[in-house]
Write a protein that holds these residues in place. Structure first.
Motif, PDB file in Angstrom:
ATOM      1  N   LYS A 656       0.815  -1.218   0.000  1.00 16.42           N
ATOM      2  CA  LYS A 656       0.000   0.000   0.000  1.00 16.42           C
ATOM      3  C   LYS A 656       0.846   1.265   0.000  1.00 16.42           C
ATOM      4  O   LYS A 656       0.324   2.363  -0.193  1.00 16.42           O
ATOM      5  N   SER A 657       2.132   1.151   0.240  1.00 12.96           N
ATOM      6  CA  SER A 657       3.015   2.314   0.293  1.00 12.96           C
ATOM      7  C   SER A 657       3.721   2.513  -1.039  1.00 12.96           C
ATOM      8  O   SER A 657       4.461   1.631  -1.491  1.00 12.96           O
ATOM      9  N   PRO A 658       3.541   3.666  -1.687  1.00 12.07           N
ATOM     10  CA  PRO A 658       4.255   3.903  -2.953  1.00 12.07           C
ATOM     11  C   PRO A 658       5.767   3.934  -2.767  1.00 12.07           C
ATOM     12  O   PRO A 658       6.507   3.561  -3.676  1.00 12.07           O
ATOM     13  N   VAL A 659       6.216   4.364  -1.608  1.00 13.08           N
ATOM     14  CA  VAL A 659       7.660   4.386  -1.336  1.00 13.08           C
ATOM     15  C   VAL A 659       8.198   2.962  -1.268  1.00 13.08           C
ATOM     16  O   VAL A 659       9.202   2.619  -1.902  1.00 13.08           O
ATOM     17  N   LEU A 660       7.528   2.109  -0.491  1.00 13.89           N
ATOM     18  CA  LEU A 660       8.000   0.730  -0.354  1.00 13.89           C
ATOM     19  C   LEU A 660       7.911  -0.020  -1.677  1.00 13.89           C
ATOM     20  O   LEU A 660       8.787  -0.829  -1.997  1.00 13.89           O
ATOM     21  N   ARG A 661       6.866   0.233  -2.453  1.00 18.34           N
ATOM     22  CA  ARG A 661       6.731  -0.454  -3.745  1.00 18.34           C
ATOM     23  C   ARG A 661       7.893  -0.135  -4.679  1.00 18.34           C
ATOM     24  O   ARG A 661       8.290  -0.968  -5.499  1.00 18.34           O
ATOM     25  N   LYS A 662       8.440   1.067  -4.563  1.00 18.79           N
ATOM     26  CA  LYS A 662       9.568   1.439  -5.414  1.00 18.79           C
ATOM     27  C   LYS A 662      10.853   0.731  -5.011  1.00 18.79           C
ATOM     28  O   LYS A 662      11.813   0.709  -5.784  1.00 18.79           O
ATOM     29  N   LEU A 663      10.862   0.158  -3.809  1.00 14.66           N
ATOM     30  CA  LEU A 663      12.091  -0.428  -3.274  1.00 14.66           C
ATOM     31  C   LEU A 663      12.185  -1.936  -3.499  1.00 14.66           C
ATOM     32  O   LEU A 663      13.125  -2.562  -3.031  1.00 14.66           O
ATOM     33  N   TYR A 664      11.216  -2.522  -4.187  1.00 14.28           N
ATOM     34  CA  TYR A 664      11.321  -3.949  -4.502  1.00 14.28           C
ATOM     35  C   TYR A 664      10.718  -4.197  -5.880  1.00 14.28           C
ATOM     36  O   TYR A 664       9.869  -3.420  -6.350  1.00 14.28           O
ATOM     37  N   PRO A 665      11.134  -5.258  -6.551  1.00 13.55           N
ATOM     38  CA  PRO A 665      10.608  -5.557  -7.886  1.00 13.55           C
ATOM     39  C   PRO A 665       9.108  -5.815  -7.850  1.00 13.55           C
ATOM     40  O   PRO A 665       8.610  -6.528  -6.979  1.00 13.55           O
ATOM     41  N   ARG A 666       8.391  -5.263  -8.822  1.00 13.75           N
ATOM     42  CA  ARG A 666       6.939  -5.437  -8.869  1.00 13.75           C
ATOM     43  C   ARG A 666       6.560  -6.873  -9.181  1.00 13.75           C
ATOM     44  O   ARG A 666       5.634  -7.434  -8.603  1.00 13.75           O
ATOM     45  N   ASP A 667       7.278  -7.475 -10.121  1.00 19.13           N
ATOM     46  CA  ASP A 667       6.922  -8.812 -10.583  1.00 19.13           C
ATOM     47  C   ASP A 667       7.633  -9.883  -9.763  1.00 19.13           C
ATOM     48  O   ASP A 667       8.757  -9.681  -9.296  1.00 19.13           O
ATOM     49  N   PRO A 668       7.007 -11.053  -9.599  1.00 18.42           N
ATOM     50  CA  PRO A 668       7.703 -12.164  -8.952  1.00 18.42           C
ATOM     51  C   PRO A 668       8.991 -12.491  -9.693  1.00 18.42           C
ATOM     52  O   PRO A 668       9.053 -12.404 -10.927  1.00 18.42           O
ATOM     53  N   TYR A 669      10.014 -12.849  -8.943  1.00 18.58           N
ATOM     54  CA  TYR A 669      11.280 -13.194  -9.578  1.00 18.58           C
ATOM     55  C   TYR A 669      11.865 -14.428  -8.913  1.00 18.58           C
ATOM     56  O   TYR A 669      11.510 -14.774  -7.772  1.00 18.58           O
ATOM     57  N   VAL A 670      12.739 -15.082  -9.636  1.00 18.74           N
ATOM     58  CA  VAL A 670      13.412 -16.258  -9.117  1.00 18.74           C
ATOM     59  C   VAL A 670      14.907 -16.079  -9.340  1.00 18.74           C
ATOM     60  O   VAL A 670      15.355 -15.743 -10.444  1.00 18.74           O
ATOM     61  N   GLU A 671      15.676 -16.251  -8.287  1.00 16.81           N
ATOM     62  CA  GLU A 671      17.128 -16.160  -8.385  1.00 16.81           C
ATOM     63  C   GLU A 671      17.676 -17.509  -8.837  1.00 16.81           C
ATOM     64  O   GLU A 671      17.382 -18.542  -8.221  1.00 16.81           O
ATOM     65  N   ILE A 672      18.452 -17.491  -9.922  1.00 12.40           N
ATOM     66  CA  ILE A 672      19.063 -18.718 -10.427  1.00 12.40           C
ATOM     67  C   ILE A 672      20.538 -18.468 -10.689  1.00 12.40           C
ATOM     68  O   ILE A 672      20.966 -17.342 -10.952  1.00 12.40           O
ATOM     69  N   ASN A 673      21.294 -19.521 -10.607  1.00 17.07           N
ATOM     70  CA  ASN A 673      22.744 -19.435 -10.775  1.00 17.07           C
ATOM     71  C   ASN A 673      23.117 -19.142 -12.229  1.00 17.07           C
ATOM     72  O   ASN A 673      22.412 -19.525 -13.169  1.00 17.07           O
ATOM     73  N   THR A 674      24.253 -18.492 -12.410  1.00 19.35           N
ATOM     74  CA  THR A 674      24.725 -18.111 -13.746  1.00 19.35           C
ATOM     75  C   THR A 674      24.863 -19.319 -14.667  1.00 19.35           C
ATOM     76  O   THR A 674      24.458 -19.279 -15.840  1.00 19.35           O
ATOM     77  N   LEU A 675      25.419 -20.411 -14.157  1.00 17.84           N
ATOM     78  CA  LEU A 675      25.607 -21.604 -14.988  1.00 17.84           C
ATOM     79  C   LEU A 675      24.270 -22.199 -15.412  1.00 17.84           C
ATOM     80  O   LEU A 675      24.106 -22.624 -16.563  1.00 17.84           O
ATOM     81  N   ASP A 676      23.309 -22.227 -14.483  1.00 21.61           N
ATOM     82  CA  ASP A 676      21.990 -22.763 -14.819  1.00 21.61           C
ATOM     83  C   ASP A 676      21.301 -21.886 -15.852  1.00 21.61           C
ATOM     84  O   ASP A 676      20.652 -22.394 -16.786  1.00 21.61           O
ATOM     85  N   ALA A 677      21.439 -20.575 -15.702  1.00 20.66           N
ATOM     86  CA  ALA A 677      20.828 -19.664 -16.671  1.00 20.66           C
ATOM     87  C   ALA A 677      21.398 -19.883 -18.063  1.00 20.66           C
ATOM     88  O   ALA A 677      20.672 -19.880 -19.064  1.00 20.66           O
ATOM     89  N   ARG A 678      22.708 -20.087 -18.132  1.00 19.14           N
ATOM     90  CA  ARG A 678      23.354 -20.306 -19.428  1.00 19.14           C
ATOM     91  C   ARG A 678      22.839 -21.586 -20.072  1.00 19.14           C
ATOM     92  O   ARG A 678      22.557 -21.629 -21.275  1.00 19.14           O
ATOM     93  N   SER A 679      22.670 -22.636 -19.259  1.00 20.53           N
ATOM     94  CA  SER A 679      22.198 -23.904 -19.822  1.00 20.53           C
ATOM     95  C   SER A 679      20.750 -23.812 -20.299  1.00 20.53           C
ATOM     96  O   SER A 679      20.324 -24.558 -21.179  1.00 20.53           O
ATOM     97  N   MET A 680      19.977 -22.878 -19.711  1.00 20.78           N
ATOM     98  CA  MET A 680      18.582 -22.680 -20.122  1.00 20.78           C
ATOM     99  C   MET A 680      18.444 -21.635 -21.227  1.00 20.78           C
ATOM    100  O   MET A 680      17.327 -21.380 -21.678  1.00 20.78           O
ATOM    101  N   ASP A 681      19.548 -21.007 -21.585  1.00 23.15           N
ATOM    102  CA  ASP A 681      19.526 -19.896 -22.541  1.00 23.15           C
ATOM    103  C   ASP A 681      18.656 -18.758 -22.008  1.00 23.15           C
ATOM    104  O   ASP A 681      17.834 -18.171 -22.707  1.00 23.15           O
ATOM    105  N   VAL A 682      18.849 -18.446 -20.732  1.00 19.26           N
ATOM    106  CA  VAL A 682      18.067 -17.412 -20.048  1.00 19.26           C
ATOM    107  C   VAL A 682      18.996 -16.274 -19.647  1.00 19.26           C
ATOM    108  O   VAL A 682      20.092 -16.502 -19.123  1.00 19.26           O
ATOM    109  N   SER A 683      18.551 -15.062 -19.902  1.00 22.60           N
ATOM    110  CA  SER A 683      19.284 -13.872 -19.482  1.00 22.60           C
ATOM    111  C   SER A 683      18.550 -13.196 -18.332  1.00 22.60           C
ATOM    112  O   SER A 683      17.358 -13.427 -18.100  1.00 22.60           O
ATOM    113  N   ASN A 684      19.279 -12.346 -17.648  1.00 21.99           N
ATOM    114  CA  ASN A 684      18.682 -11.619 -16.529  1.00 21.99           C
ATOM    115  C   ASN A 684      17.469 -10.818 -17.016  1.00 21.99           C
ATOM    116  O   ASN A 684      17.532 -10.094 -18.001  1.00 21.99           O
TER     117      ASN A 684
END
Length: 749
Positions: A656-684
């Protein structure tokens, strides 16, 4: 105790002009002060009694750190806040959530009227008389048809201690419910169970000053830099250049600041702690004098951990033998070692034994009861400790036992009720209540200030179960929560800042919340709603003494006498206010020996614990296999936890706070390792699909080096996250294990 003006409301739209008249017409004696805004408070810090322009201090309503906030008043209402510089918790600091505590009260989706579901699925606003009549008639009808135990409640760590006490007593002593649990089952049940078994009582032993007094701090499954930033600020004030050991699968913000990071594979905590314990014993770091005088079970512990060699544990956990030995040497040679844990331990299928492995290390090295020491569970919710002591969920009110006839008689005597009205058994845990809905054993449910349709494990199934109920009541400050969308009846509740009472923080400190604003529309404090329910249920006589929060606090004091959590020595709310909070215990005897409690007090300085023999128990058990290991179909281990400092729980407030909303990503995200991303052909920033055996969702990829290959992390705050989590539990605490679910991650087309 002093008597000050009652807390009244003047808004013409409020139910002050509606419900009291209806009730008075029915009873001839109920008044506004008795029901809606209870009448004799010790605070006097309210819109009707505060000077036009002044300040007052109240405890923050977000996490269990319990920071003091200085509220700035204009025309009798809080219009801004700053951190309280003299408060012994935060010493003038506040996190972003604390700074925004007032703003989240002004959201457009505040619940302002009782709402009843229409046949077409929408909601109609109704009067409080209609709402409470429906509440009573429907729940009583269910009990008449299916039995007393067919209705239950799910409570919270978010409301005042006095409200928790009232809710639990009303439901279990008055309405005949046996089954009721709190959402603290999701965060703190493991710590509670571990402390009870090891110490004899749910007793976090520390005070925040220990962050500054330690020369070694060990954080297990804990990231206070993000989860409890003011506690982390206290660590940064430590002038001893302490060693900081972090045991965590992720390279968290706290781990980045550590001198030693044991980046284990997920759910190897228990093995590593046993290996460290084994090394402490083998390398001669045991405080045998303390162990002999103040503990039992050392020989059994020695035999158990002997099989956890550095070689075997290092191989399975993914860290080196040298890291295990170095950690043991550091803990064994430092003078003041404190060990801290949070959800990474608690939310685990073997969390209780992991917490006790931490407790064992503190005990065998004599690191307890002294400045800078302790086996210290950091609490999550603002008043989870209040729930643990007063809510009548896992314990009879005041941390007594339902099964103990003497305890039941004491509670009945102090409350002036019949002993036969008190259940003789502990009710079902949260997971068993949900299972009871599945089995058609629970037909009606009352949910207060919590959001299980978002937060409960295996979310899709949880929502199906809520829809299966004959009658679901949701009592909340917002009408838009995921759980409220399933409700048959919504009761609009006042929020922090709109009511009075006490919270108890992680270090056992009672602090005040204060009414410094009017609740919107027809919304009432949870306390006033409970008084209304008690009246409509026909329980006026049973709860005649429960007139206002401070009156209930006095009942709580009477119930606490003789308990480790004794607070009978507190004079009144004003003393809590003057002292910047008071830590339990503070008994009449304590007060007779010292006029003012010290601002920082820790437990077990005398080496006496709460078992009958006054000794702590050293407890160990076999390591159990992971319930859902990865495989070829689901090759990634998903962990969940806190995302950013500005997010909190299911985001019902922080969003409900516009200030707090600006301090975190709006969309759900998943942290994945660089090697796994490369094998999936996924970029940040690419969208990926994350799938478990229970559900599937889209999230943005955050490619990072802080999680290892084969692992991933999602913040718990996003609605979608718990579509994936596995419904399995610690066998002792019944706490869900949110931190390990097998998933696959694929680039989204």
């Amino acid at each position: 105790m002093s008597t000050l003006p009652s807390l009244t409301r003047t808004d013409d739209r409020t139910s002050d002009r509606q419900l009291p008249q209806l009730i008075q017409a029915r009873t001839g004696k109920m008044t506004r002060e008795l029901l809606l805004e209870p009448g004799k408070h010790g605070l006097g810090m309210t819109p009707s009694t505060l000077a036009a322009d002044t300040t007052t201090t109240a405890v923050c309503g977000f996490c269990a750190t319990g920071c003091g906030l200085r509220l700035h008043m204009r025309d009798g209402e809080a219009v801004g806040l700053t951190p309280e510089t003299k408060y012994p918790v935060n010493l003038g600091m506040a996190c972003p959530k604390g700074w925004e505590a007032l703003r989240v009260l002004d959201s457009d989706d505040r619940a302002t009227d009782p709402l009843v579901r229409k046949p077409d699925g929408g909601f109609d606003p109704v009067s409080w008389d209609t709402a409470l009549t429906l509440f009573t008639d429907r729940f009583k009808s269910i009990q008449n048809k299916y039995g007393k135990e067919s209705i239950a409640f799910l409570s919270t760590g978010q409301i005042a201690s006095e409200e928790m006490a009232f809710l639990g007593a009303l439901a279990k002593f008055g309405m005949g419910m046996v089954h009721g649990d709190g959402n603290t089952r999701q965060c703190m049940a493991t710590a509670v169970t571990a402390y009870k078994e090891s110490f004899g009582f749910d007793a976090p032993p520390y005070t925040y000053d220990d962050f500054e007094q330690s020369d070694c701090l060990v954080f297990v499954g804990s990231n206070p830099c993000i989860g409890h930033p003011i506690m982390w600020e206290r660590v940064l004030r430590n002038r001893k250049s302490p060693e900081i050991i972090v045991i965590d699968p992720r390279r968290t913000e706290t781990a980045m600041a550590a001198t030693q990071h044991l980046q284990l594979r997920p759910k190897n905590d228990l093995s590593i702690l046993y290996a460290i314990t084994n090394q402490i014993i083998q390398r001669g770091y045991v405080d045998h004098s303390f162990v002999d005088q103040h503990t039992t079970g050392f020989e059994q512990l020695r035999e158990h951990v002997a099989g956890f060699t550095t070689a075997s544990v290092a191989e399975q956990s993914g860290i080196s033998e040298e890291q295990i030995i170095r950690a043991a040497d550091t803990i064994g040679t430092k003078e003041a070692v404190s060990l801290w844990w949070t959800m990474g331990v608690n939310q685990s299928y073997e969390g209780t034994r992991t917490a006790q492995a931490i407790i064992n290390i503190a005990l065998i090295t004599g690191n307890i009861g002294r400045p800078g020491t302790g086996a210290n569970s950091i609490t999550g919710q603002c008043n989870a400790m209040g729930s643990r002591l007063w809510s009548n969920t896992t314990n009879l009110i005041g941390h007594h036992k339902f099964e103990d006839a003497g305890d039941r008689e004491k509670v009945a005597r102090e409350l002036g009720i019949g002993v036969d009205s008190i259940p003789t058994k502990v009710g079902w845990s949260y997971d068993r209540i949900m299972e009871g809905i599945r089995r058609d054993e629970i037909k009606g449910l009352w949910v207060i200030a919590t959001n299980p349709a978002h937060s409960w494990i295996h979310q899709g199934e949880a929502r199906d179960l809520l829809d299966k109920l004959d009658f679901l009541v949701v009592q909340d400050m917002y009408h838009s929560t995921e759980t409220a969308r399933h409700a048959d009846l919504i009761l609009p509740a006042a929020a922090w800042g709109e009511k009075d009472g006490t919270f108890i923080n992680s270090e056992r400190r009672y602090s005040l919340i204060k009414k410094v604003r009017k609740a919107p529309g027809l919304a009432l404090s949870d306390f006033s709603i409970l008084r209304g329910v008690a009246h409509y249920w026909g329980l006026d006589e049973m709860f005649a003494k429960w007139t206002d929060p401070e009156a209930v606090f006095r009942l709580m004091q009477q119930l606490s006498v003789g308990q480790p959590c004794d607070i009978s020595g507190i004079n009144d709310y004003q003393q809590i206010d003057r002292c910047g909070g008071i830590q339990w215990p503070w008994s009449q005897r304590d007060a007779s020996e010292c006029d003012v409690p010290e601002p920082q007090r820790r437990l077990f300085a005398d080496g006496k614990f709460y078992h009958d023999d006054e000794k702590a128990k050293l407890i160990a058990a076999a390591v159990t296999p992971m319930p859902e290991p990865t495989d070829d179909e689901f090759p990634v281990m998903l962990m969940t936890g806190r995302g950013t400092v500005s997010q909190w729980h299911t985001q019902t407030r922080t969003s409900k706070s516009p200030v707090l909303r600006k301090l975190y990503p709006r969309d759900p995200y998943v942290e994945i390792n660089t090697l796994d991303a490369r094998s999936m052909d996924v970029s940040n920033g690419d969208w990926v699909r994350v799938t478990s055996r229970r559900g599937s969702l889209l999230a943005k990829a955050m490619v990072v080096p802080t999680v290892r290959s084969g692992q991933a992390f999602m913040p718990m705050h996003y609605e979608a996250t718990n579509q994936l989590t596995l419904s399995h539990f610690d066998p002792y605490s019944r706490q869900p294990s949110y931190k390990n679910s097998a998933v696959r991650i694929e680039r989204s087309s």
